[in-house]
Design an enzyme around this catalytic site. Structure first.
Site, PDB file in Angstrom:
ATOM      1  N   GLU A 209       0.848  -1.193   0.000  1.00 47.63           N
ATOM      2  CA  GLU A 209       0.000   0.000   0.000  1.00 47.63           C
ATOM      3  C   GLU A 209       0.885   1.246   0.000  1.00 47.63           C
ATOM      4  O   GLU A 209       1.990   1.247   0.537  1.00 47.63           O
ATOM      5  CB  GLU A 209      -0.920   0.018   1.221  1.00 47.63           C
ATOM      6  CG  GLU A 209      -2.055  -0.984   1.167  1.00 47.63           C
ATOM      7  CD  GLU A 209      -3.043  -0.801   2.304  1.00 47.63           C
ATOM      8  OE1 GLU A 209      -4.246  -0.941   2.052  1.00 47.63           O
ATOM      9  OE2 GLU A 209      -2.603  -0.509   3.434  1.00 47.63           O
ATOM     10  N   GLU A 214      -4.454   1.308  -2.343  1.00 43.14           N
ATOM     11  CA  GLU A 214      -5.170   0.881  -1.140  1.00 43.14           C
ATOM     12  C   GLU A 214      -5.721  -0.520  -1.384  1.00 43.14           C
ATOM     13  O   GLU A 214      -6.295  -0.803  -2.439  1.00 43.14           O
ATOM     14  CB  GLU A 214      -6.310   1.853  -0.815  1.00 43.14           C
ATOM     15  CG  GLU A 214      -7.107   1.491   0.410  1.00 43.14           C
ATOM     16  CD  GLU A 214      -6.355   1.788   1.709  1.00 43.14           C
ATOM     17  OE1 GLU A 214      -6.636   1.113   2.711  1.00 43.14           O
ATOM     18  OE2 GLU A 214      -5.493   2.704   1.713  1.00 43.14           O
ATOM     19  N   LYS A 216      -8.353  -3.515   0.106  1.00 39.39           N
ATOM     20  CA  LYS A 216      -9.507  -3.750   0.966  1.00 39.39           C
ATOM     21  C   LYS A 216     -10.045  -5.151   0.715  1.00 39.39           C
ATOM     22  O   LYS A 216     -10.097  -5.612  -0.428  1.00 39.39           O
ATOM     23  CB  LYS A 216     -10.614  -2.718   0.696  1.00 39.39           C
ATOM     24  CG  LYS A 216     -10.336  -1.327   1.226  1.00 39.39           C
ATOM     25  CD  LYS A 216     -10.330  -1.311   2.747  1.00 39.39           C
ATOM     26  CE  LYS A 216      -9.979   0.058   3.286  1.00 39.39           C
ATOM     27  NZ  LYS A 216      -9.869   0.056   4.755  1.00 39.39           N
ATOM     28  N   CYS A 322     -10.817  19.713  -9.614  1.00 38.49           N
ATOM     29  CA  CYS A 322     -11.244  20.630  -8.552  1.00 38.49           C
ATOM     30  C   CYS A 322     -11.455  19.876  -7.237  1.00 38.49           C
ATOM     31  O   CYS A 322     -10.498  19.428  -6.651  1.00 38.49           O
ATOM     32  CB  CYS A 322     -12.485  21.390  -9.005  1.00 38.49           C
ATOM     33  SG  CYS A 322     -12.167  22.406 -10.484  1.00 38.49           S
ATOM     34  N   LYS A 605     -27.026  62.041  -6.740  1.00 36.59           N
ATOM     35  CA  LYS A 605     -28.468  62.325  -6.654  1.00 36.59           C
ATOM     36  C   LYS A 605     -29.310  61.079  -6.919  1.00 36.59           C
ATOM     37  O   LYS A 605     -30.294  60.825  -6.221  1.00 36.59           O
ATOM     38  CB  LYS A 605     -28.835  63.437  -7.652  1.00 36.59           C
ATOM     39  CG  LYS A 605     -28.184  64.771  -7.374  1.00 36.59           C
ATOM     40  CD  LYS A 605     -28.609  65.834  -8.363  1.00 36.59           C
ATOM     41  CE  LYS A 605     -28.081  65.574  -9.761  1.00 36.59           C
ATOM     42  NZ  LYS A 605     -26.606  65.558  -9.856  1.00 36.59           N
ATOM     43  N   THR A 606     -28.952  60.297  -7.935  1.00 35.97           N
ATOM     44  CA  THR A 606     -29.762  59.124  -8.279  1.00 35.97           C
ATOM     45  C   THR A 606     -29.670  58.062  -7.191  1.00 35.97           C
ATOM     46  O   THR A 606     -30.670  57.409  -6.868  1.00 35.97           O
ATOM     47  CB  THR A 606     -29.319  58.556  -9.636  1.00 35.97           C
ATOM     48  OG1 THR A 606     -29.513  59.560 -10.647  1.00 35.97           O
ATOM     49  CG2 THR A 606     -30.129  57.330 -10.012  1.00 35.97           C
TER      50      THR A 606
END
Length: 901
Positions: A209, A214, A216, A322, A605-606
């Site tokens: 490993e 990995e 299992k 990402c 003003k606006t």
């Protein structure tokens, strides 16, 4: 937010976020006696409430205990709170108090900035779990909030692909694990095994490993649970850490292939379950195109002495561009009085939220509140360079006196005590315990906070005093069952805004107190404290520094408004009113139902008109369709209409139609109105005066320096424009443009056109010019039309290369007819430079360059303005038109005069 809300609800009768988590077993020994499932359930309720309050501005957790005598919280709860804030300093965010059978945890709002222990940067949010995993050598590790924050920041900074001159798109870096060649001695042994079509039972794999591998072994008895637990951890961990291989059916200690007996597993079902588990994993992208997680799944035969014994599963996971999550992060927030879980997308958005990275902000503005140091729900706040900083505004408006208690605004205080006998005595009695600070009066603090005004309230007063928590007093004319609810709601809103809008990061509460001024006796006062909770001493303001910090947050709350840059940036940014603007805005509408506001070019003003319409809605409890905004041109009408704060129409439409449901009118750019279609001023007065309950609001904004015609405007004589206020602080334009405006305004003042009233330009000497904003003014003479268009296109190209976009640019000509005349030549020049399309000013939010006339662009603005051949039929008003043109440019102005003049 997720639809499945936590059953925790905010209690409504407090001026703070108070979450009742029900009965909780407290005390270390008592908690040890609990069954694990009950202990975990109680802890989960408390932790969810704590997480939600940290992320929502702070508040109080209220829980019931079984005994009245004091008892400690319990080590497991304390440890979970420490893990939540990732700090050993529990008291920095949590303090406890006990009253009878109630146990309170007072929670301070989370805020960004460095951790005190090691100066590392705090994440933007608190989370019980990030649901992000990564490989760490041979282990899978869950990322805590700090690690997740750093991981996401790194992922958000990929290579950038520029597509076009102004769109910057993050380009994802997609990788795949390489396929190995069996003949190559340097080949990856894990990939060589992965390429095999079968494995031998008892075979020892020739590699251990590692970060990329990995092993299992699983039992079919618990297959569903295995897939549910293992796949959502290991596959995201590999995807987030360079990819790797997951071999299922291999003993992790001996590396021996064991597989699963064929009688106990259906390979097709196994494949479907694993694929479903992987495809369910939430993926969040910062890039384009948004590709899914890529993996290769193989179910291979395991042979025993040449016969099929069973199956093994091999998954090759490629690196992800990402972030891949195991599930939605376990993070909570208060929304609409409910405790809600954050979706993965919302959580990532808030965790990675940063101040806008825009060239114009750094050149034009100074940051008043940054996301890098603010609470989770705060927004960045900027003020124009050269204008007052929040600290200066605080000193101007809410300065803390050196050794006494000051009542402010003094003019309002004098009005109140003259109108209400006994009020002065009542207030002075309440203030006796306090020796230093400031008491801020308002006709309605609710209206100041964008809530609705309540009839029967004489005034509200906010006390900011040393050695006291802030207190909001509501003074009623007579007893009112709803008075306490009003005061509590207002105090609650104020506390939330001080943190979430004003960015206050200290411990804060606002106590609510209702006073009743009895009409029978000026000395009699009925009072009721709304908040029964006794906050810790740390919530009191210790001295000048604490009071001023809180008051600076109050400045942002009261003077902050949504910047017009927000639409351009794609995120909400706040600007601040000037002290002069705020002074006008804070005037009582009931006492100033008609007002003329004379504002110099670029004085806001606006913006003021929009703020006043929002205030009208709250003071008079009226819907947006009962407020009418009237201006001269359609682009400005469209711009205001898109805000959904009123009904907006042009002057022509106003005179043509009936407005039966209108109660209040705000008129903008009134100096350019005309009487050719009728008496607009008379109609506006008749509409606002027809209501039975008293006249409505009629506020008129104008600037005679920007008069762009020689016709009658329809305004009353200057002597009848009363009451009148003046905006003399120029806030829009960069220094070179401001100097140009000064010069042209002096020309107009020396020789005004015949339709400008005598005396109306005397405001010019009072003008204040904000300085410090760099910009450009170029006047280029004697160019042909083709040369002008080439110059415009070249200049735009340079600005786009610097980070500006078409939304920043306006090209203005003298009349609407000239738009079509110049459009073809401009488009031709733009296409040569591979620039962009054009549109008129009616679509200000579109991603394009505006091409329109100076008059139609009145009241609007852009960072970069080109003025092509500005001219008028009558030379007398040319300086006015030049001011109209120049004042539209915030930062860069290019003028191409007609015939070189």
């Amino acid at each position: 937010m997720e639809a499945n809300q936590c059953p925790l609800v905010v209690e409504p009768s407090y001026p703070d976020l108070v979450i009742n988590v029900g009965e909780v077993t407290l005390g270390e020994e008592n908690r040890k006696k609990l069954q694990k499932i009950q202990r975990d359930q109680e802890k989960e309720r408390v932790m969810r409430a704590a997480c939600a309050l940290l992320n929502s501005g702070g508040g109080v957790i209220r829980m019931a205990k079984k005994v009245e005598h004091p008892v400690e919280m319990g080590l497991d709860l304390e440890q979970s709170l420490r893990e939540l804030i990732q700090s050993s300093d529990l008291q920095a965010f949590f303090e406890t108090k006990q009253q009878g059978r109630c146990f309170y945890i007072f929670v301070k709002s989370w805020s960004s900035g460095p951790f005190p222990e090691d100066r590392s940067v705090k994440p933007r949010l608190c989370s019980l779990s990030s649901s992000l995993y990564r490989r760490s050598e041979t282990s899978v590790r869950s990322m805590d909030s700090r690690e997740a924050f750093c991981f996401l920041k790194t992922k958000r900074k990929p290579k950038i692909l520029e597509e076009g001159p102004f769109h910057k798109i993050h380009k994802g870096v997609y990788q795949e694990l390489p396929n190995s060649d069996p003949a190559d001695p340097n080949s990856d042994p894990a990939d060589l095994i992965f390429q095999k079509d079968y494995l031998e039972y008892g075979e020892i794999l020739p590699f251990p490993e590692s970060q990329l591998v990995e092993f299992k072994q699983f039992s079919t008895k618990h297959f569903q649970e295995y897939v549910k637990r293992t796949i959502p951890e290991y596959v995201p961990a590999f995807a987030n850490t360079g990819g790797g291989y997951l071999f299922i059916g291999v003993d992790d200690k001996s590396r021996e292939v064991l597989g699963c007996a064929k009688e106990n597993v259906d390979p097709d079902s196994l494949r479907r379950k694993i694929e479903q588990a992987i495809y369910k994993l939430p993926c969040v992208h910062f890039c384009q195109p948004q590709r899914p997680i890529t993996f290769t799944l193989k179910i291979v035969n395991v042979l025993k002495r040449g016969e099929l014994y069973g199956y093994a599963c091999m998954i090759r996971v490629n690196p992800f561009c990402c972030a891949v999550f195991s599930e939605a992060p376990n993070s909570w927030i208060v929304e609409d009085k409910y405790v809600c879980s954050l979706t993965t997308e919302k959580w990532v958005g808030m965790m990675t939220d940063t101040d806008p990275d825009l060239l114009q902000l750094s050149e034009d503005f100074e940051c008043q509140l940054s996301l890098s140091s603010g609470p989770p729900l705060s927004r960045p706040v900027y003020s124009k360079k050269g204008l007052e900083h929040k600290k200066e505004l605080q000193q101007l408006l809410f300065s803390v006196p050196p050794g006494y208690l000051r009542y402010t605004p003094e003019s309002l205080w004098r009005d109140l005590i003259s109108e209400h006998r006994g009020l002065e005595e009542l207030i002075n009695k309440q203030m006796q315990p306090f020796f230093r600070g400031i008491l801020i009066f308002s006709r309605s603090w609710a209206v100041d906070l964008n809530l609705q005004e309540k009839p029967g309230v004489i005034c509200d007063a906010l006390l900011i005093a040393q050695n006291s928590t802030p207190i909001l007093y509501t003074i009623l004319r007579e007893q009112d069952a709803e008075g306490q609810d009003y005061c509590t709601r207002t105090a609650f809103t104020l506390k939330q805004k001080l943190v979430n809008m004003g960015g206050y990061t200290g411990k804060v509460c606002v106590r609510a107190k209702v006073l009743c001024l009895s009409p029978e006796s000026s000395a009699e006062a009925l009072e009721a404290a709304v908040s029964p909770m006794d906050y810790p001493a740390s919530y009191s303001l210790a001295g000048t520094q604490h009071m001023e910090a809180l008051l600076q947050s109050l400045v942002i709350v009261l003077l902050g408004f949504r910047s017009l840059l927000s639409d351009q940036l794609g995120c909400e940014v706040l600007n601040l009113l000037t002290a002069q603007q705020y002074e006008i805005f804070s005037r009582s509408l009931r006492k100033n139902r008609e007002l003329f506001v004379h504002g110099l070019p670029g004085s806001g003003k606006t913006i003021m008109a929009m703020k006043i319409m929002e205030k009208i809605r709250n003071v008079f409890h009226c819907e947006a369709h009962r407020i009418l905004y009237v201006c001269e041109n359609q682009p400005l009408r469209n711009f205001i209409s898109d805000r959904n704060i009123c009904r907006a129409e042009t002057r022509k439409t106003f005179l043509r139609e009936n407005f039966e449901h209108i109660q209040h009118i705000v008129i903008d750019e009134a100096q350019n109105f005309r009487t050719e279609d009728g008496d607009w001023y008379g109609k506006a007065k008749s509409i606002t005066r027809r209501a039975k309950g008293g006249p409505g609001i009629l506020w008129i904004f104008l600037d005679y320096f920007q008069t762009s015609h020689l016709d009658c405007s329809g305004l009353p004589p200057l002597s009848d424009q009363y009451p009148r206020e003046e905006l003399t602080r120029i806030v829009r334009n960069a220094d070179p443009i401001a100097k140009y405006l000064q010069k042209e305004m002096q020309v107009i003042r020396s020789n005004p056109s015949f339709n400008i009233p005598t005396g109306c330009l005397e405001v010019f000497p009072e003008a204040e010019w904000s300085q410090g904003v760099q910009g450009t003014l170029r006047i280029k003479k004697y160019l042909t039309v083709e040369q002008i268009m080439t110059c415009v296109a070249d200049t735009c190209r340079r600005f786009f290369d610097r980070g500006y976009s078409p939304k920043d640019v306006a090209v203005l000509v003298s009349t609407a007819k000239e738009v079509e005349h110049y459009k073809y030549e401009l488009l031709k020049a733009m296409r040569k430079k591979r620039v962009v399309q054009l549109s008129d000013a009616c679509d200000m939010l579109g991603d394009h360059i505006v091409l329109d006339s100076v008059r139609r662009f009145s009241g609007l603005e852009r960072s970069i303005v080109f003025g092509i051949h500005p001219r008028t039929a009558d030379p007398a008003i040319l300086p006015n038109v030049l001011i109209c043109l120049a004042s539209r440019a915030k930062q860069h102005l290019y003028i191409f005069p007609w015939g070189g003049h």
